[in-house]
Design a protein around this motif. Sequence first.
Motif, short mmCIF file in Angstrom:
data_model
loop_
_atom_site.label_atom_id
_atom_site.label_comp_id
_atom_site.label_asym_id
_atom_site.label_seq_id
_atom_site.Cartn_x
_atom_site.Cartn_y
_atom_site.Cartn_z
N ARG A 216 0.85 -1.21 0.00
CA ARG A 216 0.00 0.00 0.00
C ARG A 216 0.88 1.26 0.00
NH1 ARG A 216 -0.99 3.21 3.94
NH2 ARG A 216 -0.41 1.78 5.61
N VAL A 217 1.95 1.25 0.84
CA VAL A 217 2.86 2.40 0.90
C VAL A 217 3.54 2.62 -0.45
CG1 VAL A 217 5.06 3.18 1.88
CG2 VAL A 217 3.25 2.36 3.39
N LEU A 218 3.97 1.53 -1.09
CA LEU A 218 4.64 1.66 -2.39
C LEU A 218 3.71 2.29 -3.43
CD1 LEU A 218 6.68 -1.64 -2.91
CD2 LEU A 218 7.57 0.69 -2.94
N SER A 219 2.45 1.87 -3.44
CA SER A 219 1.49 2.44 -4.41
C SER A 219 1.28 3.93 -4.14
CB SER A 219 0.15 1.71 -4.34
OG SER A 219 0.33 0.40 -4.80
N LYS A 220 1.39 4.31 -2.87
CA LYS A 220 1.18 5.72 -2.50
C LYS A 220 2.38 6.58 -2.92
CE LYS A 220 0.56 7.67 1.92
NZ LYS A 220 0.12 7.43 3.30
N ILE A 221 3.61 6.06 -2.72
CA ILE A 221 4.79 6.90 -2.99
C ILE A 221 5.21 6.90 -4.46
CG2 ILE A 221 5.70 6.86 -0.63
CD1 ILE A 221 7.68 4.77 -1.39
N HIS A 222 4.75 5.91 -5.22
CA HIS A 222 5.06 5.89 -6.66
C HIS A 222 3.79 6.20 -7.45
CE1 HIS A 222 9.06 4.32 -6.02
NE2 HIS A 222 8.60 3.31 -5.33
N GLN A 223 3.71 7.39 -8.02
CA GLN A 223 2.54 7.70 -8.86
C GLN A 223 2.58 6.79 -10.10
OE1 GLN A 223 0.45 9.72 -7.25
NE2 GLN A 223 2.12 9.79 -5.76
N LYS A 224 3.74 6.70 -10.69
CA LYS A 224 4.03 5.65 -11.66
C LYS A 224 5.38 5.13 -11.23
CE LYS A 224 6.81 7.50 -15.44
NZ LYS A 224 7.80 6.51 -15.60
N PRO A 225 5.79 3.96 -11.48
CA PRO A 225 5.15 2.92 -12.28
C PRO A 225 4.01 2.22 -11.52
CG PRO A 225 7.13 2.09 -11.21
CD PRO A 225 7.06 3.54 -10.88
N ILE A 226 3.30 1.35 -12.25
CA ILE A 226 2.29 0.50 -11.62
C ILE A 226 3.04 -0.54 -10.77
CG2 ILE A 226 0.35 -1.08 -12.08
CD1 ILE A 226 0.47 0.09 -15.02
N ILE A 227 2.53 -0.82 -9.58
CA ILE A 227 3.15 -1.82 -8.70
C ILE A 227 2.42 -3.16 -8.88
CG2 ILE A 227 3.84 -2.35 -6.33
CD1 ILE A 227 4.91 0.39 -7.27
N VAL A 228 3.16 -4.19 -9.29
CA VAL A 228 2.56 -5.51 -9.49
C VAL A 228 3.41 -6.58 -8.80
CG1 VAL A 228 1.74 -7.19 -11.20
CG2 VAL A 228 1.77 -4.77 -11.79
N PRO A 229 2.94 -7.11 -7.65
CA PRO A 229 3.71 -8.20 -7.03
C PRO A 229 3.64 -9.46 -7.89
CG PRO A 229 1.66 -7.81 -5.82
CD PRO A 229 1.72 -6.78 -6.89
#
Length: 451
Positions: A216-229
């Motif tokens: 969740r934190v990663l998605s918040k701090i990176h506007q792009k790129p898309i985060i995909v585990p």
Amino acid sequence: MFPWLAYGHIAPYLQVAKFLAQKNHHLYYVSTPKNISRLPQLPPTLCSNITFIPLSLPHVDGLPPGVESTSELPIHKVPYLKKSFDKLETQLTEFLERSPQIKLIIHDFAPHWLPPMANQLGINLVYFSILNASSNAFLGSPSEILGGSRKSPEDFTVVPTWMDYPNNIAFKLHETVSHKECEDIVSDFERCATVLLNCKILTLRTCYEFEPEALRVLSKIHQKPIIVPLGLLPPPLTSVDDKGDENWEALKKWLDSKQEKSVFYVALGSEVSLSQESMHELAFGIEKSGLPFIWVVRKPPLVEEQFAEDMIPPEFEERVSKQGMVLRGWAPQLRILAHSSVGGFLTHCGWSSVIESLGLGKPLILFPGGSADLGLIARLMHWKKVGFEIERNDVDGSFKSDLVAACIKRVMVDPEGEQLRANALAMKEIFGNVELSNKCLDEFTQSIENI
């Protein structure tokens, strides 16, 4: 696919390549000849979809001849490998220019020079970080990495403000200092920030079931790129069932003679080199625990044979001959961990080793090496209550054998470790879950097909 020159990177990249090849994508797996030759043979069904592209490592003063991976070097010589790796730019450009069919590069943290080349050739970039989400979140956004609030080593010993949930993920001071030894002129942070700014997708070796907060934190701090585990990539357990290895037969016989979950396994990975003093202190701690053990001792790279012998205290092996086994060189780690007599793993905290251990439900005795994010992984496992970390001096990393023994007993037998042992066993459902891993890989495949 273009991994960094370390086996802990090369192997997971191959696992992902095999999955994509099964989905009928054609993969060009780019590395150096020696690293490619070390990879396991492909199943015949995948051979037509994976092409290995060997690039010769250019000569660099300071890099010993024939060296092509981090495991062949002491940490202070890794900067020379990075310099040589950066010189692969010319060969890779030439290969890409004559391969217009390539639409996407799945790459590692190291090639900071890749974005302009890919942009010019109209190729999309996907950054596959072999780290977990917590380590990536600790790094922060590209602007934070390149010029943020953290300037001194001490700044990296506190949990960053943007990791806005209760956690203990930060470096110890001795870890920040020893990591500097493997830095090139272009720091690892700079390399990460540059590739992050230019990729379409950031994919990580983790899953929502294990690290929901950090993702969740990663998605918040990176506007792009898309985060995909892309999942935890547990190793195929078929490699546990192979028969016919004489070394394994002797080991198995010894393990079969021990009680269930009574043995602890010790392995510090292929890249952690302790000083002789630290190795002796660790040995005394292992001995003082009084518990049966298997310890894999690897000769440090580029050292004399006699020095390698002296890494273990004199007469140690004779004294512990009834208590445990010391193995030199390579050992079948997955088979050992999978044996019912093994009840814990004293590990350097490499992410692949942690995944193997928790995939088999075995708790962790955490003894992180000083490079990369090993310390962060140790804090994460301690916080998740699936391991205890051996107490060390924050400033110089020194430790006492009594504390090693106490930590081993706490994880293996003491009543206060009971909950931890139960937690580690429960983690099998996430870390050893091939279906879950494949579900993540399916979602990752869809994401790259969409771009």
